[in-house]
Design a protein around this motif. Structure first.
Motif, mmCIF file in Angstrom:
data_model
loop_
_atom_site.group_PDB
_atom_site.id
_atom_site.type_symbol
_atom_site.label_atom_id
_atom_site.label_comp_id
_atom_site.label_asym_id
_atom_site.label_seq_id
_atom_site.Cartn_x
_atom_site.Cartn_y
_atom_site.Cartn_z
ATOM 1 N N LYS A 233 -50.336 53.718 41.270
ATOM 2 C CA LYS A 233 -50.597 52.669 40.309
ATOM 3 C C LYS A 233 -50.411 53.569 38.921
ATOM 4 C CE LYS A 233 -51.731 49.032 37.870
ATOM 5 N NZ LYS A 233 -50.589 47.860 37.945
ATOM 6 N N PHE A 234 -50.969 54.787 38.829
ATOM 7 C CA PHE A 234 -50.865 55.490 37.660
ATOM 8 C C PHE A 234 -49.953 56.924 37.784
ATOM 9 C CE2 PHE A 234 -54.695 52.821 36.955
ATOM 10 C CZ PHE A 234 -54.432 52.274 35.963
ATOM 11 N N ASN A 235 -49.301 57.042 36.803
ATOM 12 C CA ASN A 235 -48.616 58.623 36.953
ATOM 13 C C ASN A 235 -49.591 59.358 36.350
ATOM 14 O OD1 ASN A 235 -46.276 57.363 37.665
ATOM 15 N ND2 ASN A 235 -45.661 56.717 35.850
ATOM 16 N N GLY A 238 -50.731 59.139 32.949
ATOM 17 C CA GLY A 238 -51.465 58.156 32.574
ATOM 18 C C GLY A 238 -50.660 56.738 32.379
ATOM 19 N N THR A 239 -49.340 56.799 32.552
ATOM 20 C CA THR A 239 -48.516 55.617 32.174
ATOM 21 C C THR A 239 -48.627 54.874 33.524
ATOM 22 O OG1 THR A 239 -46.515 56.827 33.258
ATOM 23 C CG2 THR A 239 -47.032 56.737 30.810
ATOM 24 N N VAL A 240 -48.353 53.331 33.445
ATOM 25 C CA VAL A 240 -48.732 52.363 34.443
ATOM 26 C C VAL A 240 -47.513 52.205 35.218
ATOM 27 C CG1 VAL A 240 -49.781 50.177 35.044
ATOM 28 C CG2 VAL A 240 -50.557 51.576 32.979
ATOM 29 N N GLU A 353 -55.741 48.096 31.920
ATOM 30 C CA GLU A 353 -54.808 48.883 32.748
ATOM 31 C C GLU A 353 -54.434 50.074 31.759
ATOM 32 O OE1 GLU A 353 -51.077 46.756 33.757
ATOM 33 O OE2 GLU A 353 -52.055 46.146 35.914
ATOM 34 N N LYS A 354 -54.000 49.961 30.562
ATOM 35 C CA LYS A 354 -53.488 51.047 29.570
ATOM 36 C C LYS A 354 -54.549 51.834 29.014
ATOM 37 C CE LYS A 354 -49.279 48.416 29.019
ATOM 38 N NZ LYS A 354 -48.337 47.629 27.951
ATOM 39 N N ARG A 357 -57.474 52.313 32.128
ATOM 40 C CA ARG A 357 -57.159 52.710 33.545
ATOM 41 C C ARG A 357 -57.668 52.436 34.777
ATOM 42 N NH1 ARG A 357 -54.019 54.300 29.935
ATOM 43 N NH2 ARG A 357 -53.198 56.258 29.590
ATOM 44 N N ASP A 359 -57.521 49.548 37.988
ATOM 45 C CA ASP A 359 -56.606 48.761 38.681
ATOM 46 C C ASP A 359 -57.284 47.537 39.365
ATOM 47 O OD1 ASP A 359 -54.567 48.011 40.244
ATOM 48 O OD2 ASP A 359 -54.623 49.416 41.560
#
Length: 539
Positions: A233-235, A238-240, A353-354, A357, A359
C-alpha cells in the motif's frame, strides 16, 4: 276514492318508519357514547399497530443494508479477498445478533445506573411486559442498528485481519463500546423517564451520526492503525499506491442498496408512523445526492479527473452526516450538510492515507467517523433553537454540548479500540501472514482453489501488462534520450555555425577596411608621383 285510500296508506307507512327511527334512537341512545369511546380507543390501537408495522418495515430495510455492505465491500477489495469479506459480513451479523440479545440490549436500554449503563433487560427479560414501549419491534430495530455498527467497524481492516479478529471485535463492539455510549445518548428510548448523562446535558443525535457511525469509525481507525497497512500500500518513501477494487459496478450496486436501507435507518429512528417520515426521507435523499455531486466536482477541480469510488464515498458521507438532524433541519439545510459532507469525505480520505499513513480499503473512517462528526455538529448550526432538546438553550450552548458528545465518542471508542487491538495482538495475533495475504483470504481461509486459479491467471496477465508497460517506458525513455541528444547536438552545431559566421563577418570587415586603406594609399602615391613630376618638369 281508491286514490285517497292509497295516499292515507303511504302516510301511515311514513309515520310508522319515523316512529321506529325515533324509538330506536331512544332505546340505543346511551350506546352511542360507548361507541364513540370505543372508536377513540380503536384509533389509538390502529395508530399503535401502524407504529409497529412501520418499525418492523424500517428495521427490515436496515437489515437489508447488510446486502449493501457486502456488495460494496466485496467490490471495493481485491478479487482474491471477495469471499472472505462476504463471509465476514454475514458472521458479523450472526454474532452481533446473539451478543446484543444476551448483553448489549440490556446495557444500552436497561434501567439506568446514574445515566452511565443499563443494568436490566438482559436476554430481553421483561420486554413483553413493558407496556409503554414498542416491545420486540423496538428490540429488532435496535438489534439491526447494532449489526450495522459491527459491520462498519470491520471494513477498515479488510484483506489482512484474521477471521478471529473480526469475531472478537464484533463481540467487544456490540457488548461494550457501542451499547455503553448508546446508553449515554439514547438511554430513555425504552424507559422513558430515565436519561443518559449526555442526554441530560441536551446532546442531540437523532439517527446515530455519532452513536452508530462515529463510534464505529473511530473503532475502525484504531484497528487499522494497530493492524498496519496492506502489503504494497505504501512505498518506502511514504507515497501511496492506489489498490483498486476489483468490481466497481458491484460496489455501486451496494451503494444503492445502502441508500435504500438508510431510508429505514433514519426514518425508523422516529419509532412511530406519522408525517415526519416524509421530512426525514427527503432530507436523507437530498443530503446524499448533493454530497455525491460535491465529491465529484471537488475531485474534478482538484485532480482534473473523476474518481468513481470517491463519488460513492461522498454519497454515503452525506447520508451519514444528515442522520443526526434529519428530523429537525429543513431540506435546504440538508443540502448544505450534504455539500460539506461530500467534500469532507474526500479530504478525510486523503488525510488518513497521505498524512496518517493508515490503510482503509473501504473508506469506513472518512465516511462514518469524520462525516458523522460533521453531521452531529451541524445539528447545532442548522436546527431551529425551538427544536433543541433543552428549552433554555442558546445556539452557542448547543454547539458546546454537541462538541462534548463528539469528543467523548472519540475518546471512548478510539481509546478502547486501541487497547483491545493491542491486547489481541499481544495475546493471539490479529493479522494473517504475508504469504496468506499474497495468496488472498479466499484460499487461505476458505480453500477456494477456483478463485485462486482465477486470481493467478489475472495476476499473470497483470504481470505481463506490467512488463509491457515497463518496456514501453524504457523504450520511451531511450527515445527521449536520443531526442534530447539530437537537440543538444543541433544546438551545438548551430552555435558553431553562428560563431563561424561571426568570424567570417569580422574577416570580411577587416578585408574591406584593408581595401579601403590600400585604395587610399594608392591615391596618395599617385598624387605624390604627380607632385614629383611637377617638380621635375622644367619651368
Amino acid at each position: 276514492m281508491s286514490n285517497i285510500q292509497g295516499d292515507n296508506r303511504h302516510k301511515r307507512q311514513i309515520i310508522i318508519i319515523f316512529a321506529c327511527i325515533i324509538a330506536t334512537a331512544l332505546v340505543f341512545y346511551p350506546h352511542y357514547n360507548v361507541y364513540a369511546e370505543n372508536e377513540e380507543t380503536s384509533l389509538q390501537i390502529i395508530q399503535k399497530k401502524l407504529d409497529f408495522i412501520w418499525i418492523i418495515v424500517a428495521a427490515s430495510m436496515v437489515f437489508f443494508m447488510q446486502v449493501g455492505f457486502t456488495a460494496y465491500e466485496a467490490g471495493s477489495v481485491q478479487a482474491k479477498n471477495a469471499i472472505s469479506v462476504s463471509i465476514k459480513n454475514i458472521l458479523n451479523f450472526l454474532i452481533s445478533s446473539i451478543t446484543y440479545f444476551i448483553v448489549g440490549f440490556g446495557i444500552m436500554f436497561g434501567v439506568s445506573y446514574n445515566g452511565y449503563i443499563g443494568i436490566s433487560n438482559f436476554l430481553l427479560y421483561g420486554i413483553d411486559t413493558h407496556l409503554t414501549s414498542l416491545g420486540y419491534a423496538f428490540v429488532f430495530i435496535q438489534l439491526v442498528f447494532a449489526g450495522t455498527a459491527a459491520t462498519i467497524t470491520s471494513g477498515a481492516y479488510a484483506e489482512r485481519a484474521k477471521l478471529l479478529t473480526h469475531i472478537c471485535t464484533t463481540i467487544v463492539v456490540v457488548c461494550l463500546i457501542y451499547p455503553v455510549f448508546g446508553h449515554w445518548a439514547w438511554g430513555h428510548l425504552l424507559h422513558t423517564q430515565q436519561y443518559g448523562w449526555l442526554e441530560r446535558l441536551g446532546f442531540i443525535d437523532f439517527a446515530g451520526s455519532t452513536v452508530v457511525h462515529s463510534v464505529s469509525g473511530w473503532i475502525a481507525l484504531s484497528g487499522a492503525i494497530v493492524l498496519g497497512p496492506r502489503t504494497g500500500k505504501f512505498n518506502p518513501d511514504g507515497t501511496v499506491n492506489r489498490m483498486y477494487g476489483h468490481n466497481l459496478p458491484l460496489a455501486t450496486i451496494g451503494t444503492f442498496f445502502l441508500w435504500f436501507g438508510w431510508f429505514g435507518f433514519n426514518g425508523g429512528a422516529l419509532l412511530q408512523a406519522d408525517t415526519s417520515i416524509g421530512l426525514v426521507i427527503i432530507n436523507t435523499t437530498l443530503s446524499g445526492s448533493v454530497a455525491g455531486v460535491a465529491a465529484a466536482v471537488f475531485r474534478k477541480l482538484k485532480n482534473k479527473t473523476l474518481d468513481a469510488a470517491e463519488i460513492l464515498l461522498g454519497i454515503m458521507g452525506g447520508i451519514v452526516a444528515i442522520g443526526a438532524g434529519c428530523s429537525r433541519v429543513s431540506p435546504v439545510y440538508a443540502c448544505i450538510v450534504g455539500l460539506c459532507a461530500g467534500i469532507i469525505a474526500i479530504l478525510a480520505k486523503d488525510f488518513i492515507e497521505k498524512i496518517l499513513r493508515v490503510d482503509d480499503p473501504v473508506g469506513a473512517v472518512p465516511v462514518h467517523g469524520f462525516c458523522g462528526v460533521w453531521g452531529t455538529l451541524a445539528v447545532s448550526l442548522f436546527t431551529p433553537v425551538s427544536a433543541f432538546s433543552m428549552t433554555n438553550f442558546s445556539r452557542l450552548l448547543q454547539v458546546g454540548v454537541q462538541c462534548l458528545g463528539i469528543i467523548v465518542a472519540f475518546a471512548w471508542a478510539f481509546s478502547l479500540g486501541l487497547l483491545f487491538f493491542w491486547c489481541m495482538k499481544k495475546l493471539v495475533g490479529i493479522r494473517i501472514s504475508t504469504e496468506e495475504e499474497v495468496k488472498g483470504l479466499n484460499i487461505s481461509e476458505y480453500a477456494d482453489v477456483t478463485s485462486w486459479l482465477d486470481f493467478v491467471k489475472i495476476t499473470k496477465v497483470q504481470d505481463l501488462n506490467a512488463a509491457l508497460q515497463d518496456k514501453i517506458k524504457d523504450r520511451t525513455r531511450e527515445l527521449e534520450d536520443i531526442k534530447r541528444n539530437l537537440e543538444e547536438d543541433v544546438k551545438k552545431r548551430t552555435s558553431e555555425l553562428e560563431k563561424s559566421r561571426d568570424d567570417f563577418k569580422k574577416k570580411a570587415e577587416q578585408l574591406e577596411n584593408f581595401a579601403k586603406v590600400a585604395v587610399g594609399r594608392e591615391l596618395k602615391m599617385k598624387k605624390m608621383e604627380e607632385d614629383l613630376y611637377a617638380l621635375k618638369k622644367p619651368k
